[in-house]
Design a protein around this motif. Structure first.
Motif, PDB file in Angstrom:
ATOM      1  N   VAL A  86      48.590  30.489  41.358  1.00 20.60           N
ATOM      2  CA  VAL A  86      47.787  30.300  40.139  1.00 20.60           C
ATOM      3  C   VAL A  86      48.632  29.713  39.016  1.00 20.60           C
ATOM      4  O   VAL A  86      48.213  28.787  38.309  1.00 20.60           O
ATOM      5  CB  VAL A  86      47.162  31.648  39.715  1.00 20.60           C
ATOM      6  CG1 VAL A  86      46.662  31.583  38.272  1.00 20.60           C
ATOM      7  CG2 VAL A  86      46.025  32.019  40.661  1.00 20.60           C
ATOM      8  N   ARG A  87      49.848  30.246  38.847  1.00 28.01           N
ATOM      9  CA  ARG A  87      50.722  29.732  37.781  1.00 28.01           C
ATOM     10  C   ARG A  87      51.207  28.317  38.074  1.00 28.01           C
ATOM     11  O   ARG A  87      51.177  27.458  37.205  1.00 28.01           O
ATOM     12  CB  ARG A  87      51.915  30.678  37.592  1.00 28.01           C
ATOM     13  CG  ARG A  87      51.571  32.014  36.957  1.00 28.01           C
ATOM     14  CD  ARG A  87      52.823  32.788  36.565  1.00 28.01           C
ATOM     15  NE  ARG A  87      53.567  33.219  37.749  1.00 28.01           N
ATOM     16  CZ  ARG A  87      53.367  34.377  38.361  1.00 28.01           C
ATOM     17  NH1 ARG A  87      52.436  35.212  37.919  1.00 28.01           N
ATOM     18  NH2 ARG A  87      54.097  34.713  39.407  1.00 28.01           N
ATOM     19  N   LYS A  88      51.660  28.088  39.303  1.00 32.32           N
ATOM     20  CA  LYS A  88      52.228  26.790  39.670  1.00 32.32           C
ATOM     21  C   LYS A  88      51.208  25.666  39.554  1.00 32.32           C
ATOM     22  O   LYS A  88      51.526  24.568  39.081  1.00 32.32           O
ATOM     23  CB  LYS A  88      52.772  26.847  41.098  1.00 32.32           C
ATOM     24  CG  LYS A  88      53.367  25.529  41.584  1.00 32.32           C
ATOM     25  CD  LYS A  88      53.907  25.658  43.002  1.00 32.32           C
ATOM     26  CE  LYS A  88      54.462  24.331  43.507  1.00 32.32           C
ATOM     27  NZ  LYS A  88      54.974  24.449  44.892  1.00 32.32           N
ATOM     28  N   HIS A  89      49.984  25.931  39.983  1.00 31.85           N
ATOM     29  CA  HIS A  89      48.954  24.893  40.003  1.00 31.85           C
ATOM     30  C   HIS A  89      48.037  24.941  38.785  1.00 31.85           C
ATOM     31  O   HIS A  89      47.026  24.239  38.748  1.00 31.85           O
ATOM     32  CB  HIS A  89      48.131  25.014  41.285  1.00 31.85           C
ATOM     33  CG  HIS A  89      48.908  24.710  42.528  1.00 31.85           C
ATOM     34  ND1 HIS A  89      48.944  23.459  43.099  1.00 31.85           N
ATOM     35  CD2 HIS A  89      49.715  25.490  43.288  1.00 31.85           C
ATOM     36  CE1 HIS A  89      49.719  23.484  44.178  1.00 31.85           C
ATOM     37  NE2 HIS A  89      50.197  24.702  44.315  1.00 31.85           N
ATOM     38  N   GLU A  90      48.382  25.756  37.809  1.00 37.07           N
ATOM     39  CA  GLU A  90      47.613  25.859  36.548  1.00 37.07           C
ATOM     40  C   GLU A  90      46.131  26.093  36.829  1.00 37.07           C
ATOM     41  O   GLU A  90      45.254  25.397  36.314  1.00 37.07           O
ATOM     42  CB  GLU A  90      47.822  24.613  35.692  1.00 37.07           C
ATOM     43  CG  GLU A  90      49.267  24.423  35.248  1.00 37.07           C
ATOM     44  CD  GLU A  90      49.445  23.244  34.309  1.00 37.07           C
ATOM     45  OE1 GLU A  90      48.597  22.319  34.338  1.00 37.07           O
ATOM     46  OE2 GLU A  90      50.406  23.255  33.535  1.00 37.07           O
ATOM     47  N   ILE A  91      45.875  27.103  37.666  1.00 38.74           N
ATOM     48  CA  ILE A  91      44.501  27.448  38.020  1.00 38.74           C
ATOM     49  C   ILE A  91      43.823  28.111  36.823  1.00 38.74           C
ATOM     50  O   ILE A  91      44.367  29.015  36.205  1.00 38.74           O
ATOM     51  CB  ILE A  91      44.469  28.383  39.242  1.00 38.74           C
ATOM     52  CG1 ILE A  91      45.121  27.707  40.450  1.00 38.74           C
ATOM     53  CG2 ILE A  91      43.046  28.810  39.556  1.00 38.74           C
ATOM     54  CD1 ILE A  91      44.471  26.408  40.875  1.00 38.74           C
ATOM     55  N   ASP A  92      42.616  27.669  36.525  1.00 40.40           N
ATOM     56  CA  ASP A  92      41.846  28.244  35.424  1.00 40.40           C
ATOM     57  C   ASP A  92      40.875  29.326  35.898  1.00 40.40           C
ATOM     58  O   ASP A  92      40.567  30.257  35.155  1.00 40.40           O
ATOM     59  CB  ASP A  92      41.053  27.146  34.714  1.00 40.40           C
ATOM     60  CG  ASP A  92      41.956  26.070  34.155  1.00 40.40           C
ATOM     61  OD1 ASP A  92      42.702  26.369  33.202  1.00 40.40           O
ATOM     62  OD2 ASP A  92      41.932  24.933  34.665  1.00 40.40           O
ATOM     63  N   LEU A  93      40.393  29.176  37.143  1.00 39.16           N
ATOM     64  CA  LEU A  93      39.387  30.104  37.661  1.00 39.16           C
ATOM     65  C   LEU A  93      39.696  30.406  39.122  1.00 39.16           C
ATOM     66  O   LEU A  93      39.762  29.499  39.949  1.00 39.16           O
ATOM     67  CB  LEU A  93      37.986  29.501  37.538  1.00 39.16           C
ATOM     68  CG  LEU A  93      36.831  30.337  38.100  1.00 39.16           C
ATOM     69  CD1 LEU A  93      36.680  31.633  37.315  1.00 39.16           C
ATOM     70  CD2 LEU A  93      35.524  29.542  38.067  1.00 39.16           C
ATOM     71  N   LEU A 124      30.943  20.991  36.911  1.00 35.34           N
ATOM     72  CA  LEU A 124      31.815  21.141  35.744  1.00 35.34           C
ATOM     73  C   LEU A 124      32.961  20.141  35.715  1.00 35.34           C
ATOM     74  O   LEU A 124      33.746  20.132  34.769  1.00 35.34           O
ATOM     75  CB  LEU A 124      32.393  22.566  35.718  1.00 35.34           C
ATOM     76  CG  LEU A 124      31.359  23.697  35.734  1.00 35.34           C
ATOM     77  CD1 LEU A 124      32.052  25.048  35.823  1.00 35.34           C
ATOM     78  CD2 LEU A 124      30.458  23.622  34.511  1.00 35.34           C
ATOM     79  N   GLY A 125      33.074  19.301  36.722  1.00 32.85           N
ATOM     80  CA  GLY A 125      34.138  18.313  36.745  1.00 32.85           C
ATOM     81  C   GLY A 125      35.514  18.924  36.901  1.00 32.85           C
ATOM     82  O   GLY A 125      36.486  18.445  36.309  1.00 32.85           O
ATOM     83  N   MET A 126      35.626  19.978  37.712  1.00 23.67           N
ATOM     84  CA  MET A 126      36.894  20.664  37.924  1.00 23.67           C
ATOM     85  C   MET A 126      37.409  20.386  39.334  1.00 23.67           C
ATOM     86  O   MET A 126      36.630  20.248  40.275  1.00 23.67           O
ATOM     87  CB  MET A 126      36.738  22.177  37.705  1.00 23.67           C
ATOM     88  CG  MET A 126      36.295  22.549  36.301  1.00 23.67           C
ATOM     89  SD  MET A 126      35.987  24.342  36.111  1.00 23.67           S
ATOM     90  CE  MET A 126      37.673  24.992  36.188  1.00 23.67           C
ATOM     91  N   HIS A 127      38.726  20.324  39.480  1.00 20.25           N
ATOM     92  CA  HIS A 127      39.337  20.158  40.793  1.00 20.25           C
ATOM     93  C   HIS A 127      39.304  21.485  41.535  1.00 20.25           C
ATOM     94  O   HIS A 127      39.584  22.536  40.951  1.00 20.25           O
ATOM     95  CB  HIS A 127      40.782  19.682  40.650  1.00 20.25           C
ATOM     96  CG  HIS A 127      41.544  19.685  41.936  1.00 20.25           C
ATOM     97  ND1 HIS A 127      41.341  18.742  42.918  1.00 20.25           N
ATOM     98  CD2 HIS A 127      42.487  20.539  42.425  1.00 20.25           C
ATOM     99  CE1 HIS A 127      42.139  18.997  43.940  1.00 20.25           C
ATOM    100  NE2 HIS A 127      42.845  20.083  43.672  1.00 20.25           N
ATOM    101  N   ALA A 128      38.951  21.458  42.824  1.00 15.05           N
ATOM    102  CA  ALA A 128      38.810  22.688  43.603  1.00 15.05           C
ATOM    103  C   ALA A 128      39.832  22.744  44.728  1.00 15.05           C
ATOM    104  O   ALA A 128      39.928  21.817  45.536  1.00 15.05           O
ATOM    105  CB  ALA A 128      37.400  22.791  44.179  1.00 15.05           C
TER     106      ALA A 128
END
Length: 302
Positions: free
Chosen positions: A255-262, A184-188
């Motif tokens: 989650v908030r600080k790093h703008e985690i989506d999942l 999905l081209g997402m950073h993990a």
């Protein structure tokens, strides 16, 4: 983790369908097949007040109506060229019907929208969400109603297995998130939270005298276990985060600080009480994160 067959649960009573939107986003990036199920039930059509043939005709008419509604909802996706199938079923308990469909379909992923409250940003988990977390053998993606950016995945691990999680689960979680990241081209990112017992809980004089040594030893244990997990999976140092503090406090902040989506978390069933353990967290953690939640279990042994 394959992404070839996705099962999406639709609730016709809701004004919006984030799970369908998320699934469409996934299909556009993976060419997966999308199977959409709508479970309908009316107590008025499930009693003995109506003659059986009339009751059956009324049920059929309601299911046909829902089927037409679902067809209109899915029409734009089909026009777009996405591979979409629809399935409308009668079922008193939503999770049981969804599990029946999942057992037949064997999806790579089950997606369901969480409940929504306009006054809250948090993820609200309904009873059907909890039941699916307990019983669904396939990865379960609970979709938040918040804005979806599709950039960042975070996997919560517990390398010391203090909540009776099998060691293999952490490795499976990381492999799952890495596969999603690639597809999905997402950073993990990977994160582990740890906190020693508070001094206030110790009433033994000898234990209090050695408390600082206990804190140091506990931190070292977590560092060593986490570092080994990071090395085993060749995770970049800037993507590995060891946080000191209770997970129910630290994870939502991360989650908030790093703008985690999942947020990816592991689940295990425990004993005959039919309870579930999500990593080493509690319900208050699951309902305080501002992102989607992917619940993953170890594959059943064959």
């Amino acid at each position: 983790m394959k992404l070839e067959k996705l099962l999406v649960v639709i609730d016709a009573s809701q004004p919006s369908h984030p799970a369908l939107e998320r699934a469409a986003w996934l299909v556009r990036r993976t060419q997966a097949q999308l199977h959409v199920v709508l479970v309908e039930y009316s107590a008025a059509l499930d009693g003995s007040m109506l003659e059986n043939s009339l009751q059956n005709r009324a049920r059929d008419a309601l299911l046909e109506q829902r089927g037409n509604w679902l067809q209109e909802l899915l029409a734009p996706l089909q026009t777009e060229g996405l591979h979409v199938q629809q399935d409308v079923r009668w079922g008193k308990r939503l999770h049981e019907t969804v599990l029946e469909v999942a057992e037949q379909l064997k999806p790579d992923l089950v997606l369901k929208s969480a409940a929504h409250n306009n006054l809250l940003r948090r993820l609200l988990l309904t009873d059907s969400c909890w039941q699916l977390m307990r019983h669904c053998p396939f990865p379960l993606w609970l979709v938040h109603h918040a804005e979806w950016r599709g950039n960042n995945i975070c996997t919560a691990v517990d390398p010391l297995h203090k909540d009776d999680k099998p060691a293999a689960l952490d490795h499976h979680l990381i492999s799952t998130s890495q596969a999603l990241s690639t597809a999905l081209g997402m950073h993990a990112d990977i994160v582990h939270c740890h906190a020693p017992l508070p001094r206030t809980l110790l009433n033994n004089t000898e234990l209090l005298a050695t408390y600082q040594q206990y804190v140091n030893d506990d931190a070292q244990q977590h560092h060593q276990a986490f570092d080994k997990l990071v090395r085993d999976h060749q995770i970049a140092p800037d993507a590995a985060h060891l946080l000191e503090g209770a997970p129910e406090n630290m994870l939502p902040r991360f989650v908030r600080k790093h703008e985690i989506d999942l947020l990816v978390m592991g689940a295990i069933a425990r004993g005959r009480l039919d309870t579930i353990l999500i990593g080493h967290t509690a319900e208050r953690l699951l309902e305080s994160v501002d992102c989607d939640l992917l619940v993953v279990k170890l594959p059943a042994e064959k």
